[in-house]
Design a protein around this motif. Structure first.
Motif, PDB file in Angstrom:
ATOM      1  N   LYS A 194       0.821  -1.212   0.000  1.00  0.00           N
ATOM      2  CA  LYS A 194       0.000   0.000   0.000  1.00  0.00           C
ATOM      3  C   LYS A 194       0.855   1.263   0.000  1.00  0.00           C
ATOM      4  N   GLU A 195       2.012   1.203   0.665  1.00  0.00           N
ATOM      5  CA  GLU A 195       2.893   2.369   0.730  1.00  0.00           C
ATOM      6  C   GLU A 195       3.795   2.496  -0.502  1.00  0.00           C
ATOM      7  N   GLY A 196       3.682   1.526  -1.426  1.00  0.00           N
ATOM      8  CA  GLY A 196       4.400   1.668  -2.694  1.00  0.00           C
ATOM      9  C   GLY A 196       5.719   0.944  -2.814  1.00  0.00           C
ATOM     10  N   VAL A 197       5.909  -0.136  -2.062  1.00  0.00           N
ATOM     11  CA  VAL A 197       7.188  -0.842  -2.118  1.00  0.00           C
ATOM     12  C   VAL A 197       7.469  -1.421  -3.501  1.00  0.00           C
ATOM     13  N   LEU A 198       6.423  -1.675  -4.289  1.00  0.00           N
ATOM     14  CA  LEU A 198       6.621  -2.249  -5.617  1.00  0.00           C
ATOM     15  C   LEU A 198       6.795  -1.184  -6.697  1.00  0.00           C
ATOM     16  N   GLN A 199       6.873   0.079  -6.261  1.00  0.00           N
ATOM     17  CA  GLN A 199       7.027   1.189  -7.204  1.00  0.00           C
ATOM     18  C   GLN A 199       8.326   1.954  -6.914  1.00  0.00           C
ATOM     19  N   ASN A 200       8.688   2.845  -7.832  1.00  0.00           N
ATOM     20  CA  ASN A 200       9.812   3.782  -7.640  1.00  0.00           C
ATOM     21  C   ASN A 200      11.117   3.108  -7.199  1.00  0.00           C
ATOM     22  N   PRO A 201      11.751   2.305  -8.000  1.00  0.00           N
ATOM     23  CA  PRO A 201      11.336   1.930  -9.349  1.00  0.00           C
ATOM     24  C   PRO A 201      10.333   0.781  -9.349  1.00  0.00           C
ATOM     25  N   SER A 202       9.598   0.669 -10.439  1.00  0.00           N
ATOM     26  CA  SER A 202       8.595  -0.381 -10.573  1.00  0.00           C
ATOM     27  C   SER A 202       9.272  -1.750 -10.617  1.00  0.00           C
ATOM     28  N   VAL A 203       8.789  -2.668  -9.804  1.00  0.00           N
ATOM     29  CA  VAL A 203       9.403  -3.992  -9.661  1.00  0.00           C
ATOM     30  C   VAL A 203       8.888  -4.945 -10.739  1.00  0.00           C
ATOM     31  N   ASP A 204       9.814  -5.634 -11.404  1.00  0.00           N
ATOM     32  CA  ASP A 204       9.452  -6.616 -12.432  1.00  0.00           C
ATOM     33  C   ASP A 204       9.303  -8.019 -11.862  1.00  0.00           C
TER      34      ASP A 204
END
Length: 401
Positions: A147-157
């Protein structure tokens, strides 16, 4: 030619074990891992990584490779458990009532050393590695990190994680695709009847009889309502009722877990929770008993992606090649919130054996005598490092030269 990974891991093994023992001596409960997070944060900063915090005590380190490419997330959990340690180690817990009884001290130290090795060879990496040290795994903090964006910035593949297992002999590795860990749900059921004297049961409504009927009838769910190809376990772990032999109690409290190797929320027709409550409702009606049910979803199953798992499984074969260790199958009904990550991106969760009866490291997880065979830690590091390189660089290499 640069030294191969196995050699480099061996050179850092003393530091690896020292880190693990330090974390073991200073265990911290979920969201209270302030000392642990501080050590990890400083360590990653000293490696030159971009470091940030998430969910308070979660630590994230970003390693950008020398060439563009995909982003791989590696995850380790850092929290301990509310257990009094009963080992006799000189590095046993210094915090009364708190213990690393699930191997998270090993997970943390393995990924710190993996970060050091991968940082040394960043020029060879095609892409980015996001090291995630997750707090409060025992209480499913992975969902909060998503929810806090761990899979973003950078986006995780893709995402890869591991667990040390005392049920697997030391050094053996498992990397299977498909479901490997269970969806986990917790329930609390309160039954209310009418208390009275055991000499006059006809003037009471006995909730103990209702509880006994429910416990037996619930077993028909996995035996008669769910395919045998879909492993399901419904277990009552706690029953509280009564104070003395000659009193029929007013209430009974039952608690337990429901686990399955599939996402029960996505099943057609009645969900597992609905099946569970249907039986409770009708048994209570038949016995004139009121009920209150609290049903809590903890985490989804861990389902390993076949493509990412293929890379990790080939890596495992490479790591154990030429040794007496093996790549073995392993599936467990234990829950793990790593499944929250693989709901959104492909990933795999592999296991490293640390079970050794002679070293007394064969106790189950969450046991007060739980311990790990530290000989398995180096294999965990090598798996992290080599899997990351194989995934990002798209080739099987044990050499970064």
């Amino acid at each position: 030619m640069s030294p191969d990974i196995k050699t480099r891991v061996k050179e850092l093994e003393e530091e690896l074990i020292a880190l693990r023992r330090d974390f073991h001596m200073h265990p911290e409960l979920g969201l209270e891992e302030h000392r642990t997070a501080g050590i990890v944060e400083t360590y990653l900063e000293n490696l030159g990584l971009e470091v940030s915090r998430m969910c308070g005590t979660g630590v994230i380190g970003i390693l950008k490779g020398g060439q563009p490419g995909k982003t791989l997330m590696l995850r380790a959990d850092i929290d301990a458990l509310p257990i009094d340690e009963m080992t006799d180690h000189e590095f046993k817990s210094l915090n009364p009532g708190v213990m690393h009884a699930c191997g998270h001290d090993g997970h943390t130290s393995m990924m710190m050393i993996a970060a050091k090795i991968l940082t040394e060879y960043r020029a060879s990496l095609k892409g980015t590695i996001k090291f995630v040290f997750q707090p409060n795994e025992e209480n499913a903090c992975a969902a909060d990190m998503v929810k806090e964006g761990v899979l973003q910035n950078p986006s995780v593949d893709a995402v890869v994680g591991t667990h040390l297992m005392t049920s697997i002999p030391t050094g053996n590795v498992s990397a299977d695709d498909g479901p490997v860990m269970a969806e986990s749900n917790v329930f609390k059921l309160t039954l209310t009847g009418k208390g009275g004297h055991t000499a006059m049961p006809d003037e009471s409504i006995d909730p103990i009889v209702t509880a006994a009927n429910i416990i037996q009838q619930i077993q028909t769910i996995q035996a008669r309502e769910i395919s045998s190809h879909k492993p399901t376990a419904i277990v009552f772990g706690s029953i509280k009722a009564g104070t003395i032999a000659n009193i029929i109690p007013e209430t009974v409290e039952l608690e337990g877990t429901i686990r399955c190797l599939y996402d029960s929320r996505k099943e057609p027709g009645e969900t597992l929770c609905e099946k569970f409550e249907r039986i409770i409702k009708h048994v209570c009606a038949a016995n004139r008993t009121e009920y209150e049910l609290e049903y809590t979803f903890i985490n989804p199953p861990v389902v390993n992606d076949p493509d990412v798992t293929a890379v990790v499984r080939e890596t495992a074969a490479q790591v154990v090649e030429g040794t007496d260790k093996k790549v073995v199958p392993y599936v467990t009904m234990i829950g793990e919130d790593f499944g929250e990550f693989t709901q959104d991106v492909p990933g795999t969760f592999f296991f490293v054996g640390v079970g050794n009866k002679e070293k007394k490291t064969d106790f189950p997880h969450h046991h007060p005598r739980f311990d790990i065979d530290e000989d398995g830690l180096a294999i965990g590091v090598e798996m992290h490092v080599t899997s990351a390189i194989n995934y990002l660089n798209g080739q099987m290499r044990n050499d970064l030269g």
